[in-house]
Design a protein around this motif. Structure first.
Motif, PDB file in Angstrom:
ATOM      1  N   TYR A 160      30.917  94.802 -75.954  1.00 42.74           N
ATOM      2  CA  TYR A 160      30.263  93.491 -75.980  1.00 42.74           C
ATOM      3  C   TYR A 160      31.216  92.409 -76.481  1.00 42.74           C
ATOM      4  O   TYR A 160      31.348  91.344 -75.877  1.00 42.74           O
ATOM      5  N   LEU A 161      31.916  92.693 -77.569  1.00 41.93           N
ATOM      6  CA  LEU A 161      32.818  91.673 -78.117  1.00 41.93           C
ATOM      7  C   LEU A 161      33.973  91.400 -77.149  1.00 41.93           C
ATOM      8  O   LEU A 161      34.466  90.264 -77.063  1.00 41.93           O
TER       9      LEU A 161
ATOM     10  N   VAL B 296      28.032  83.406 -80.585  1.00 39.05           N
ATOM     11  CA  VAL B 296      28.713  84.650 -80.973  1.00 39.05           C
ATOM     12  C   VAL B 296      30.233  84.452 -80.903  1.00 39.05           C
ATOM     13  O   VAL B 296      30.976  84.945 -81.759  1.00 39.05           O
ATOM     14  N   LYS B 297      30.703  83.684 -79.936  1.00 43.29           N
ATOM     15  CA  LYS B 297      32.143  83.447 -79.818  1.00 43.29           C
ATOM     16  C   LYS B 297      32.664  82.735 -81.078  1.00 43.29           C
ATOM     17  O   LYS B 297      33.689  83.112 -81.641  1.00 43.29           O
ATOM     18  N   ALA B 298      31.903  81.735 -81.508  1.00 41.80           N
ATOM     19  CA  ALA B 298      32.296  81.011 -82.724  1.00 41.80           C
ATOM     20  C   ALA B 298      32.236  81.940 -83.941  1.00 41.80           C
ATOM     21  O   ALA B 298      33.113  81.910 -84.816  1.00 41.80           O
ATOM     22  N   LEU B 299      31.194  82.772 -83.995  1.00 40.66           N
ATOM     23  CA  LEU B 299      31.029  83.670 -85.140  1.00 40.66           C
ATOM     24  C   LEU B 299      32.101  84.761 -85.151  1.00 40.66           C
ATOM     25  O   LEU B 299      32.582  85.170 -86.219  1.00 40.66           O
ATOM     26  N   LEU B 300      32.490  85.181 -83.970  1.00 38.62           N
ATOM     27  CA  LEU B 300      33.535  86.212 -83.863  1.00 38.62           C
ATOM     28  C   LEU B 300      34.865  85.663 -84.408  1.00 38.62           C
ATOM     29  O   LEU B 300      35.602  86.372 -85.111  1.00 38.62           O
ATOM     30  N   GLU B 301      35.118  84.408 -84.093  1.00 36.58           N
ATOM     31  CA  GLU B 301      36.315  83.740 -84.628  1.00 36.58           C
ATOM     32  C   GLU B 301      36.293  83.771 -86.163  1.00 36.58           C
ATOM     33  O   GLU B 301      37.265  84.147 -86.804  1.00 36.58           O
ATOM     34  N   GLN B 302      35.149  83.364 -86.713  1.00 38.51           N
ATOM     35  CA  GLN B 302      34.966  83.371 -88.174  1.00 38.51           C
ATOM     36  C   GLN B 302      35.175  84.774 -88.745  1.00 38.51           C
ATOM     37  O   GLN B 302      35.810  84.958 -89.768  1.00 38.51           O
ATOM     38  N   HIS B 303      34.566  85.718 -88.060  1.00 33.11           N
ATOM     39  CA  HIS B 303      34.646  87.103 -88.498  1.00 33.11           C
ATOM     40  C   HIS B 303      36.105  87.534 -88.601  1.00 33.11           C
ATOM     41  O   HIS B 303      36.539  88.094 -89.615  1.00 33.11           O
ATOM     42  N   ARG B 304      36.857  87.237 -87.562  1.00 28.38           N
ATOM     43  CA  ARG B 304      38.258  87.669 -87.542  1.00 28.38           C
ATOM     44  C   ARG B 304      39.078  86.948 -88.606  1.00 28.38           C
ATOM     45  O   ARG B 304      39.884  87.567 -89.294  1.00 28.38           O
ATOM     46  N   GLN B 305      38.820  85.656 -88.737  1.00 30.15           N
ATOM     47  CA  GLN B 305      39.552  84.889 -89.753  1.00 30.15           C
ATOM     48  C   GLN B 305      39.306  85.444 -91.148  1.00 30.15           C
ATOM     49  O   GLN B 305      40.229  85.688 -91.917  1.00 30.15           O
ATOM     50  N   GLN B 306      38.020  85.649 -91.447  1.00 23.98           N
ATOM     51  CA  GLN B 306      37.694  86.123 -92.793  1.00 23.98           C
ATOM     52  C   GLN B 306      38.184  87.544 -93.028  1.00 23.98           C
ATOM     53  O   GLN B 306      38.580  87.886 -94.132  1.00 23.98           O
ATOM     54  N   LEU B 307      38.150  88.317 -91.968  1.00 23.57           N
ATOM     55  CA  LEU B 307      38.644  89.687 -92.076  1.00 23.57           C
ATOM     56  C   LEU B 307      40.125  89.658 -92.426  1.00 23.57           C
ATOM     57  O   LEU B 307      40.606  90.403 -93.298  1.00 23.57           O
ATOM     58  N   ALA B 308      40.849  88.769 -91.752  1.00 17.85           N
ATOM     59  CA  ALA B 308      42.295  88.669 -91.986  1.00 17.85           C
ATOM     60  C   ALA B 308      42.576  88.158 -93.388  1.00 17.85           C
ATOM     61  O   ALA B 308      43.462  88.655 -94.093  1.00 17.85           O
ATOM     62  N   SER B 309      41.800  87.158 -93.851  1.00 17.63           N
ATOM     63  CA  SER B 309      42.142  86.566 -95.140  1.00 17.63           C
ATOM     64  C   SER B 309      41.533  87.314 -96.327  1.00 17.63           C
ATOM     65  O   SER B 309      42.129  87.364 -97.393  1.00 17.63           O
ATOM     66  N   THR B 310      40.350  87.886 -96.162  1.00 13.57           N
ATOM     67  CA  THR B 310      39.722  88.529 -97.329  1.00 13.57           C
ATOM     68  C   THR B 310      39.524  90.038 -97.169  1.00 13.57           C
ATOM     69  O   THR B 310      39.066  90.705 -98.095  1.00 13.57           O
ATOM     70  N   GLY B 311      39.760  90.530 -95.975  1.00 12.90           N
ATOM     71  CA  GLY B 311      39.519  91.955 -95.734  1.00 12.90           C
ATOM     72  C   GLY B 311      38.061  92.257 -95.449  1.00 12.90           C
ATOM     73  O   GLY B 311      37.665  93.398 -95.232  1.00 12.90           O
ATOM     74  N   GLN B 312      37.231  91.238 -95.423  1.00  7.86           N
ATOM     75  CA  GLN B 312      35.778  91.428 -95.218  1.00  7.86           C
ATOM     76  C   GLN B 312      35.295  90.403 -94.186  1.00  7.86           C
ATOM     77  O   GLN B 312      35.374  89.194 -94.437  1.00  7.86           O
ATOM     78  N   GLY B 313      34.864  90.892 -93.052  1.00  6.57           N
ATOM     79  CA  GLY B 313      34.387  89.964 -92.010  1.00  6.57           C
ATOM     80  C   GLY B 313      32.971  89.493 -92.289  1.00  6.57           C
ATOM     81  O   GLY B 313      32.399  89.816 -93.327  1.00  6.57           O
ATOM     82  N   ILE B 314      32.393  88.741 -91.341  1.00 10.49           N
ATOM     83  CA  ILE B 314      31.019  88.256 -91.569  1.00 10.49           C
ATOM     84  C   ILE B 314      29.979  89.130 -90.868  1.00 10.49           C
ATOM     85  O   ILE B 314      28.796  89.040 -91.161  1.00 10.49           O
ATOM     86  N   PHE B 315      30.401  89.947 -89.921  1.00 13.18           N
ATOM     87  CA  PHE B 315      29.429  90.823 -89.262  1.00 13.18           C
ATOM     88  C   PHE B 315      29.020  91.937 -90.223  1.00 13.18           C
ATOM     89  O   PHE B 315      29.766  92.288 -91.141  1.00 13.18           O
ATOM     90  N   ASP B 316      27.845  92.511 -89.946  1.00 14.90           N
ATOM     91  CA  ASP B 316      27.372  93.623 -90.762  1.00 14.90           C
ATOM     92  C   ASP B 316      27.959  94.912 -90.169  1.00 14.90           C
ATOM     93  O   ASP B 316      27.297  95.625 -89.411  1.00 14.90           O
TER      94      ASP B 316
END
Ligand SMILES: Nc1nc2c(c(=O)[nH]1)N[C@H]1C(S)=C(S)[C@@H](COP(=O)(O)OP(=O)(O)OC[C@H]3O[C@@H](n4cnc5c(=O)[nH]c(N)nc54)[C@H](O)[C@@H]3O)O[C@H]1N2
Ligand SMILES: Nc1nc2c(c(=O)[nH]1)N[C@H]1C(S)=C(S)[C@@H](COP(=O)(O)OP(=O)(O)OC[C@H]3O[C@@H](n4cnc5c(=O)[nH]c(N)nc54)[C@H](O)[C@@H]3O)O[C@H]1N2
Ligand SMILES: [Mo]
Length: 769
Positions: A326-327, A292-312
């Motif tokens: 939790y996060l 989850v820590k790794a996925l949270l990193e991804q989520h934040r990165q994608q949110l910053a670059s595309t405006g859309q994170g990976i979490f639902d």
């Protein structure tokens, strides 16, 4: 019987020829060959009996719906050998106690009710009427209803277990310890807190549409062989199978389908696991937290670059509470702790996270490697946390799958075998039968044993199982059982529990097994069971019983209840003569069972439904709840010196069913003709100055001054993390302290026992398995 001892690696795939050969050997070695074959063919079909082997579901598609270990379970029950009155006249209880668990069950089926005579130290025949009268006498002499413990093992049918719980509650107690307390309790508790229902959310065919299946802490090649078919088919369709297992398990690496002739003939076994991670014992919560820590990193990165994170995020907002907390807990967990506790490297964890991220439909399954630790409830909830972040509930091919053990353990709980029953259930029972059920929580298995040790229990009844061997801390458990005035065991086969009789009286009541014909007053009866996927189906035995002095479990429970409570308010004996009557009462008292008798005719059974799978959450918030627990500080906070030199897990070999030992081989792990072995990392072995094949004593390090030791275990170098050991249960149960159990689950920590090892100097004890 001679067994050749050797250790030799198993190179073939799991399943395949080896499995087929072993199956036919079990079938044909038995005397009743034809009967056995017929039994096998009818297993898990619309009528015919449910396989007593495990709680996996059935797709009703394959013509031979059985597996090697299911075949063993059936032929073991269908034996024509019997332990009759002559046997007990010839063997004293002390003499039998010296024998191995294998020897005891191998003697055959129990056929006649027996009563222990302390003067002669022998079990002697008794009539059913006298047995019931004796039970009634002891129960009437109790000062209060909580002086009885009513244990259940998960093979009992819905009908028998429902009747049993009604008897206990009418008597006035919720003391229903059961095998589930030692098994999947953490799954029930964790899931209930997170999603409001203590059962798995998927159905069997979800495996066909999953993109990834994460398998945590289980060994399906041995314990749920039919699950391998589901995994194999999923893998063939391109699903990723990601395994987290402390040991390299053959069945999770490669599998040839023994029911697929093509694959048996050609040795082209398919790979099962696409990735195989070996966390340290108890390291899965950290591993998932790391993912989850790794996925949270991804989520934040994608949110910053595309405006859309990976979490639902939509799912999280609509259906869950507690994501922020939790996060925040995930942010507060550092990689160093994740790595040291999981025993996995950061790249491995990131790789697993990437597979997860790239799969839109994910199933997470798990069994005892997750549930038998101190922090198991949190570990289960951590798996749920991960699934919630990606909205993996309420859609096809995705969800949560605790893989149950005993074939009807899930059904037992549905029927009310529960020491902490819910209010609604008790209300329904009370109003249907016009009585006030006890509201106070009863004892789980560990609490029951503790109460017996404090002399607070007068009567112990066991509906199946082998409490003395299955429960932890064997010497204390055995003492506990002997401190009861009366012990009553409803059993198919002789086992260790029978050999530690209550101090006044002990009864063994011989029961029919599920594979056998059960004819009662109103004619032939069938029973029902529930599998891991909440499918309820009928099961009707075909085998001819060995003796007319055996009775069905339902009839025995009814006989006890009638002798104790009489038949004024409930006609127990009428119910035992016609199980349809029981099902009418179940329909009236348990949700999901409306029209039960008619639904029993549905081929393949009927689905009970699962609210969480419909995105309805019976939690206090009405939503799925994230759990923000910290990682544990260590596996053994109770130990003043911190960690122990080794952590031992106690697990099953390929030739056993819990405490039932079918044979002395563990084929996939390359162990033959012996059970007293301990798997160890080769470097650890070298470092300790020890060598392969040497014998060691294993001693528990605990904080209560009690010495817990087993002797003469042969060292087997194995692919296992450093500092971890593995050895078979029940031989190692003396090592598991009674006071070491899971937080909020009460489950003995059978997969993390702090131990040290030393070269055996004294000759090992005589009782060899
Ligand atoms: N043939 C057969 N079938 C059975 C049974 C049987 O005894 N024989 N028993 C039935 C019952 S009651 C049950 S509950 C199930 C049990 O089914 P399993 O849970 O598969 O049983 P165990 O043999 O206890 O195996 C535990 C597995 O988890 C791994 N493991 C242990 N600790 C950890 C850990 O901390 N992390 C990870 N990731 N892995 C770990 C072990 O290496 C092992 O592969 O099977 C049921 N089916
Ligand atoms: N150290 C350690 N301890 C463990 C575990 C572990 O992994 N490690 N696993 C735990 C788990 S998951 C479980 S589920 C428990 C199992 O605990 P139990 O369910 O208590 O034990 P079993 O060995 O399944 O019970 C076997 C006995 O059940 C009886 N029996 C078989 N079939 C029938 C039947 O149809 N009817 C009746 N009435 N009796 C029958 C036979 O007499 C047989 O001897 O053990 C737990 N103990
Ligand atoms: Mo179990």
């Amino acid at each position: 019987m001679k067994f050749k001892r050797q250790i030799k690696p198993y190179r073939a795939a799991a399943g395949g020829w080896g499995s087929l050969e072993a199956t036919t050997r079990y079938v044909f070695e038995s005397k009743a060959v034809l009967k056995n074959m017929r039994n096998l063919l009818r297993m898990n079909k619309a009528r015919g009996f449910d396989c007593p082997g495990c709680a996996w579901g059935d797709d009703n598609k394959s013509t031979f719906s059985f597996c090697e270990n299911g075949a063993k379970a059936v032929t073991w029950e269908a034996t024509r050998r019997k332990v009759d009155n002559d046997f007990f006249a010839a063997h004293s209880v002390s003499r039998l106690y010296a024998e191995s668990d294998y020897f005891l069950e191998y003697q055959g089926r129990l056929t006649h009710p027996l009563s222990y005579n302390p003067e002669t130290d022998h079990y002697e025949p008794v009539s059913w009427e006298d047995a019931f009268a004796l039970i009634a006498k002891h129960i009437r002499q109790m000062d209060n209803p909580d002086q009885i413990e009513l244990y259940t093992s998960g093979r009992a049918s819905n009908e028998a277990s429902w009747l049993y719980q009604l008897f206990g509650r009418m008597l006035g107690t919720n003391n229903f310890p059961d095998c589930s307390n030692m098994c999947h309790e953490a799954s029930g508790t964790g899931l209930k807190r997170s999603i409001g229902v203590g059962k798995g959310t998927i159905r069997l065919d979800d495996f066909d549409s999953a993109d990834a299946i994460f398998v945590f802490g289980q060994n399906p090649g041995t314990n749920h062989p039919r699950m391998l078919h589901s995994l194999r088919h999923a893998a063939d369709h391109g699903a990723k199978i990601v395994t987290f297992n402390t040991l390299r398990e053959r069945g999770l690496e490669r599998f040839a389908d023994p029911q697929n002739p093509l694959e048996v003939v050609t040795p082209m076994a398919g790979n099962i696991s696409s990735s195989y991670y070996q966390p340290k014992l108890g390291g899965d919560m950290a591993a998932v937290r790391g993912m989850v820590k790794a996925l949270l990193e991804q989520h934040r990165q994608q949110l910053a670059s595309t405006g859309q994170g990976i979490f639902d995020t939509q799912f999280i907002a609509e259906y869950t509470v507690g994501a922020e907390a939790y996060l925040a807990a995930v942010d507060a967990t550092d990689w160093q702790k994740i790595i040291s506790q999981s025993g996995l490297s950061e790249p491995e964890i990131r790789q697993a996270a990437a597979i997860y991220q790239n799969s839109s439909r994910v199933i997470c399954s798990w069994a005892m490697g997750i549930t038998q630790h101190k922090h198991s409830v949190d570990t289960v909830r951590e798996i749920v946390n991960l699934q919630l972040l990606f909205g993996q509930l309420g859609k096809k091919g995705a969800g949560l799958c605790p893989v149950r053990g005993h074939s009807n353990v899930q059904g037992n709980r549905t029927m009310g075998i529960d020491e902490k029953p819910g209010r609604a259930f008790l209300d329904a029972l009370g109003s249907h039968f016009k009585f006030e059920p006890p509201r106070q929580a009863g004892h789980n298995t560990v609490e029951a044993i503790e109460a017996m040790l404090r002399d607070e229990v007068r009567v112990l009844v066991t509906l199946g199982g082998n409490l003395a061997a299955a429960a932890p801390d064997s010497p204390r458990t055995e003492e506990a059982i002997q401190r009861c005035g009366l012990t009553v065991h409803i059993s198919t086969k002789l086992n260790r529990t029978h050999l530690v009789p209550g101090f006044r009286n002990s009864l063994i009541l011989p029961t029919l097994g599920r594979t056998e014909r059960d004819i009662r007053g109103s004619g032939p009866q069938f029973i029902t069971v529930e599998d891991s996927f909440s499918m309820v189906h009928a099961s009707e035995g075909v085998g001819i019983p060995l003796a007319d002095t055996q009775r069905s479990e339902t009839a025995i429970v009814a006989g006890i209840a009638d002798a104790v409570l009489g038949s004024d308010s409930v006609n127990w004996l009428a119910m035992a003569d016609d199980y349809r009557q029981i099902r009418e009462h179940i329909a009236a008292t348990i949700p999901g069972f409306g029209d039960f008798n008619r639904k029993c005719d549905t081929p393949g059974g009927f689905y009970l439904g699962n609210a969480a799978a419909r995105l309805e959450f019976a939690t206090p918030s009405g939503k799925a709840e994230f759990n923000a627990s910290r990682l544990p500080d260590g596996l053994f906070p109770q130990l003043s010196m911190g960690e122990a030199p080794f952590v031992l897990q106690t697990l099953r070999s390929h030739d056993q069913y819990n405490t039932t030992i079918y044979g002395l081989d563990d084929r996939y792990r390359g162990v033959y003709g012996q059970r007293k072995v301990v798997f160890i990392n080769p470097q650890d072995m070298d470092e300790q100055g020890l060598a392969e094949g040497q014998q060691v004593d294993i001693e528990t390090l605990w904080n209560d001054g009690i010495t817990r030791q087993v002797q003469g275990f042969v060292l087997v170098p194995y692919n296992i993390p450093r500092g971890n050991l593995a050895a078979y249960y029940p031989e190692t149960n003396p090592l598991v302290p009674l006071s070491s159990f899971g937080d909020d689950s009460g489950t003995p920590t059978s997969k993390s026992v702090p131990v040290k090892i030393s070269l055996t100097t004294e000759p090992p004890s005589l009782r060899i398995a």
